[in-house]
Design a protein around this motif. Structure first.
Motif, PDB file in Angstrom:
ATOM      1  N   ILE A 276       0.825  -1.207   0.000  1.00 38.36           N
ATOM      2  CA  ILE A 276       0.000   0.000   0.000  1.00 38.36           C
ATOM      3  C   ILE A 276       0.860   1.258   0.000  1.00 38.36           C
ATOM      4  O   ILE A 276       0.536   2.256  -0.641  1.00 38.36           O
ATOM      5  N   SER A 277       1.991   1.204   0.726  1.00 38.31           N
ATOM      6  CA  SER A 277       2.874   2.379   0.772  1.00 38.31           C
ATOM      7  C   SER A 277       3.498   2.673  -0.588  1.00 38.31           C
ATOM      8  O   SER A 277       3.773   3.824  -0.918  1.00 38.31           O
ATOM      9  N   LYS A 278       3.710   1.625  -1.401  1.00 34.41           N
ATOM     10  CA  LYS A 278       4.320   1.806  -2.713  1.00 34.41           C
ATOM     11  C   LYS A 278       3.296   2.178  -3.784  1.00 34.41           C
ATOM     12  O   LYS A 278       3.567   3.002  -4.665  1.00 34.41           O
ATOM     13  N   LYS A 279       2.117   1.566  -3.733  1.00 35.39           N
ATOM     14  CA  LYS A 279       1.115   1.757  -4.779  1.00 35.39           C
ATOM     15  C   LYS A 279      -0.030   2.675  -4.380  1.00 35.39           C
ATOM     16  O   LYS A 279      -0.739   3.194  -5.243  1.00 35.39           O
ATOM     17  N   GLY A 280      -0.212   2.849  -3.063  1.00 30.57           N
ATOM     18  CA  GLY A 280      -1.381   3.582  -2.594  1.00 30.57           C
ATOM     19  C   GLY A 280      -2.510   2.619  -2.288  1.00 30.57           C
ATOM     20  O   GLY A 280      -2.571   1.521  -2.858  1.00 30.57           O
ATOM     21  N   PRO A 281      -3.439   2.993  -1.409  1.00 29.63           N
ATOM     22  CA  PRO A 281      -4.497   2.065  -0.985  1.00 29.63           C
ATOM     23  C   PRO A 281      -5.441   1.647  -2.101  1.00 29.63           C
ATOM     24  O   PRO A 281      -5.992   0.555  -2.065  1.00 29.63           O
ATOM     25  N   ILE A 282      -5.637   2.499  -3.107  1.00 22.84           N
ATOM     26  CA  ILE A 282      -6.563   2.161  -4.189  1.00 22.84           C
ATOM     27  C   ILE A 282      -5.876   1.313  -5.250  1.00 22.84           C
ATOM     28  O   ILE A 282      -6.395   0.279  -5.673  1.00 22.84           O
ATOM     29  N   ALA A 283      -4.691   1.716  -5.681  1.00 21.34           N
ATOM     30  CA  ALA A 283      -3.976   0.977  -6.724  1.00 21.34           C
ATOM     31  C   ALA A 283      -3.554  -0.406  -6.255  1.00 21.34           C
ATOM     32  O   ALA A 283      -3.378  -1.319  -7.066  1.00 21.34           O
ATOM     33  N   ALA A 284      -3.405  -0.581  -4.951  1.00 16.91           N
ATOM     34  CA  ALA A 284      -2.975  -1.870  -4.409  1.00 16.91           C
ATOM     35  C   ALA A 284      -4.092  -2.902  -4.421  1.00 16.91           C
ATOM     36  O   ALA A 284      -3.840  -4.098  -4.226  1.00 16.91           O
ATOM     37  N   LEU A 285      -5.310  -2.470  -4.652  1.00 15.30           N
ATOM     38  CA  LEU A 285      -6.445  -3.389  -4.608  1.00 15.30           C
ATOM     39  C   LEU A 285      -6.508  -4.241  -5.873  1.00 15.30           C
ATOM     40  O   LEU A 285      -6.622  -3.725  -6.975  1.00 15.30           O
ATOM     41  N   ASP A 286      -6.390  -5.535  -5.728  1.00 18.11           N
ATOM     42  CA  ASP A 286      -6.649  -6.491  -6.788  1.00 18.11           C
ATOM     43  C   ASP A 286      -7.120  -7.785  -6.141  1.00 18.11           C
ATOM     44  O   ASP A 286      -7.234  -7.882  -4.922  1.00 18.11           O
ATOM     45  N   LEU A 287      -7.414  -8.789  -6.947  1.00 19.06           N
ATOM     46  CA  LEU A 287      -7.985 -10.016  -6.399  1.00 19.06           C
ATOM     47  C   LEU A 287      -7.045 -10.710  -5.425  1.00 19.06           C
ATOM     48  O   LEU A 287      -7.470 -11.234  -4.393  1.00 19.06           O
ATOM     49  N   ASN A 288      -5.745 -10.722  -5.741  1.00 17.49           N
ATOM     50  CA  ASN A 288      -4.789 -11.366  -4.844  1.00 17.49           C
ATOM     51  C   ASN A 288      -4.709 -10.645  -3.501  1.00 17.49           C
ATOM     52  O   ASN A 288      -4.664 -11.268  -2.440  1.00 17.49           O
ATOM     53  N   THR A 289      -4.709  -9.309  -3.560  1.00 18.55           N
ATOM     54  CA  THR A 289      -4.667  -8.536  -2.325  1.00 18.55           C
ATOM     55  C   THR A 289      -5.925  -8.762  -1.508  1.00 18.55           C
ATOM     56  O   THR A 289      -5.873  -8.934  -0.284  1.00 18.55           O
ATOM     57  N   TYR A 290      -7.075  -8.774  -2.168  1.00 20.77           N
ATOM     58  CA  TYR A 290      -8.339  -9.016  -1.475  1.00 20.77           C
ATOM     59  C   TYR A 290      -8.349 -10.362  -0.779  1.00 20.77           C
ATOM     60  O   TYR A 290      -8.726 -10.486   0.385  1.00 20.77           O
ATOM     61  N   ASN A 291      -7.936 -11.388  -1.512  1.00 18.99           N
ATOM     62  CA  ASN A 291      -7.946 -12.729  -0.934  1.00 18.99           C
ATOM     63  C   ASN A 291      -7.017 -12.825   0.270  1.00 18.99           C
ATOM     64  O   ASN A 291      -7.361 -13.443   1.281  1.00 18.99           O
TER      65      ASN A 291
END
Length: 467
Positions: A276-291
């Motif tokens: 999240i620190s590298k991409k930001g909280p929105i850009a970091a969201l994807d299916l792998n992160t969610y799971n």
């Protein structure tokens, strides 16, 4: 004074429609697997008409059969992680308290519908399991509630607004450059979530669709002797939640200790913080992160590795049909691409579109194709290149194209049994039990969605691609 007997209240028109559709679906609606095979046959016939030989169609089907294995595993973990969280003691206790609120059959159906849709904005997998457990608890308390209407209400998140929420496959993909095919990135660039699910226009659609769905559930749910209860259908619901014993030997003690859970949660949490620190909280969201997030939350809620593993073991059966059927839909994708059917659809789509008709045409097209490719993420990869190219030529906002797709793509889910599978597993029912009342929702949702994406599209200006 003579006792006055009140005349029996006749079902209203919505109740009659819901009941008639439910009776029809119970008799005629096929199992989800059979539905998938029907789709293969239909696409194969179209491919033959396009000039493909049976051998070529077989090669197209077989060579693409395993093409969605990574996505299949991601979807399976959406179910598993959602199940694990929903079946934890804290969430189960919350569900039990929530189930004490509704007192009438109609109110119970509308109540479940509301929470199913709100939960789907967080995660569609969590919504299905959460709703399934809530349905079981409500059924125990409201004796005359129709289990078919209740099940269809619990499924509403997948048939209405899930793709407008945080687990939107298309929205998450377009917000992250690394998640997009290179050819697609050249067309659209990155489309941030602030231009898709976080627009006020998207919020309007969410509110309208929730209100519409709840109202339909309330007015169509059978009441009194017209209801078909779970008990009358021979469905019995046992206790929810995870039950574990105690360690009986020294080697089992680590399984019941929260220490190991804390260690893995800390490691996973540190990774998420770095991401999240590298991409930001929105850009970091994807299916792998969610799971990963949901699995970590599940570990915390279950505390011990033993409870977590028991929950995972109970969740796995709900993924069986997903594992078996997703490759079939991947094969359908192969036939579409190999036969050139996709190109025919693309050319037709572009030829009939103008800036004023673009939104409703995209909506209708996406909904129709969804009957053959019931996958929000995989189908978007098929549609996105030519839909976004046409939008760019017409100077139509590409972020709103994503939301048009998200709203319309969910429509076929109402009667496609594929996405009903996890909920059916929890409830112990068949797709035919839910399809009737779901089809009633589809009848009302379709025109509302098409009109909303058309009118709201006029309020969004064109934005050049962000490369």
């Amino acid at each position: 004074m003579a006792l006055q007997i009140q005349p029996e209240q006749k079902p209203n028109i919505m109740e009659r429609m819901g009941g008639a559709l439910a009776e029809w679906s119970e008799k005629w609606f096929p199992d989800a697997y059979v539905f998938a095979i029907f789709a293969v046959v239909l696409v194969s016939i179209a491919a033959l008409a396009m000039g493909r030989t049976p051998m070529q169609i077989g090669v197209d089907f077989g060579s693409n059969y395993w093409g969605l294995i990574p996505f299949t595993m991601q979807m399976s973990f959406v179910i598993i992680s959602g199940y694990v969280v929903a079946m934890s003691k804290p969430v189960t206790k919350l569900i039990q308290r929530l189930a004490e609120v509704p007192k009438t059959a109609k109110g119970a159906v509308a109540y479940v519908a509301f929470f199913a849709m709100v939960a789907s904005l967080l995660s569609w997998g969590f919504s299905l399991i959460f709703s399934g457990v809530l349905i079981k608890e409500v059924s125990k308390r409201v004796k005359d509630v129709d289990y078919r209407a209740l099940g269809a209400a619990g499924y509403l998140g997948l048939g209405s607004i899930w793709a407008l929420g945080l687990s939107s496959s298309a929205g998450l993909q377009m917000a992250t450059k690394s998640s997009m095919p290179a050819a697609l990135y050249k067309i659209s660039g990155v489309i941030p979530l602030t231009q898709t699910i976080f627009t006020w226009q998207s919020g309007v659609m969410v509110i309208v669709l929730i209100a519409l769905s709840v109202a339909i559930c309330y007015f169509s749910a059978p009441d009194g002797k017209h209801s078909k209860t779970a008990e009358s259908a021979g469905i019995t619901y046992g206790d929810n939640g995870i039950v574990i014993g105690k360690a009986t030997r020294p080697g089992e003690k680590p399984e019941y200790s929260p220490i190991l859970t804390i260690i893995i949660v800390i490691l996973g949490g540190l990774y998420l913080v770095d991401l999240i620190s590298k991409k930001g909280p929105i850009a970091a969201l994807d299916l792998n992160t969610y799971n990963l997030m949901f699995l970590l939350i599940g570990m915390i809620l279950h505390k011990s590795p033993k409870a977590f593993l028991v929950a995972c073991a109970k969740a796995v059966p709900a993924t069986g049909s997903v594992l078996i059927q997703f490759p079939i839909y991947s094969g359908i994708f192969g036939i579409l691409m190999g036969s050139g059917l996709n190109e025919v659809l693309m050319n037709f789509f572009v030829s009939v579109s103008t800036q004023h008709t673009f939104a409703p045409i995209v909506a209708v097209y996406s909904a129709l194709l969804g009957f053959l490719l019931p996958s929000g993420g995989a189908k978007w990869v098929v549609e996105a290149p030519y839909i976004l190219s046409a939008a760019q030529q017409l100077h139509f906002n590409m972020g709103w194209v994503v939301q048009i797709y998200n709203a319309a793509e969910a429509l076929p889910n109402f009667i496609n049994p594929f996405w009903m599978l996890p909920l059916m597993g929890v409830m112990g029912v068949k797709a035919r039990d839910l399809a009737g009342f779901s089809f009633l929702q589809l009848i009302f949702h379709t025109p509302v969605v098409i009109i909303m994406v058309w009118l709201l599209g006029y309020t969004i200006p064109y934005v050049p691609p962000m490369m």
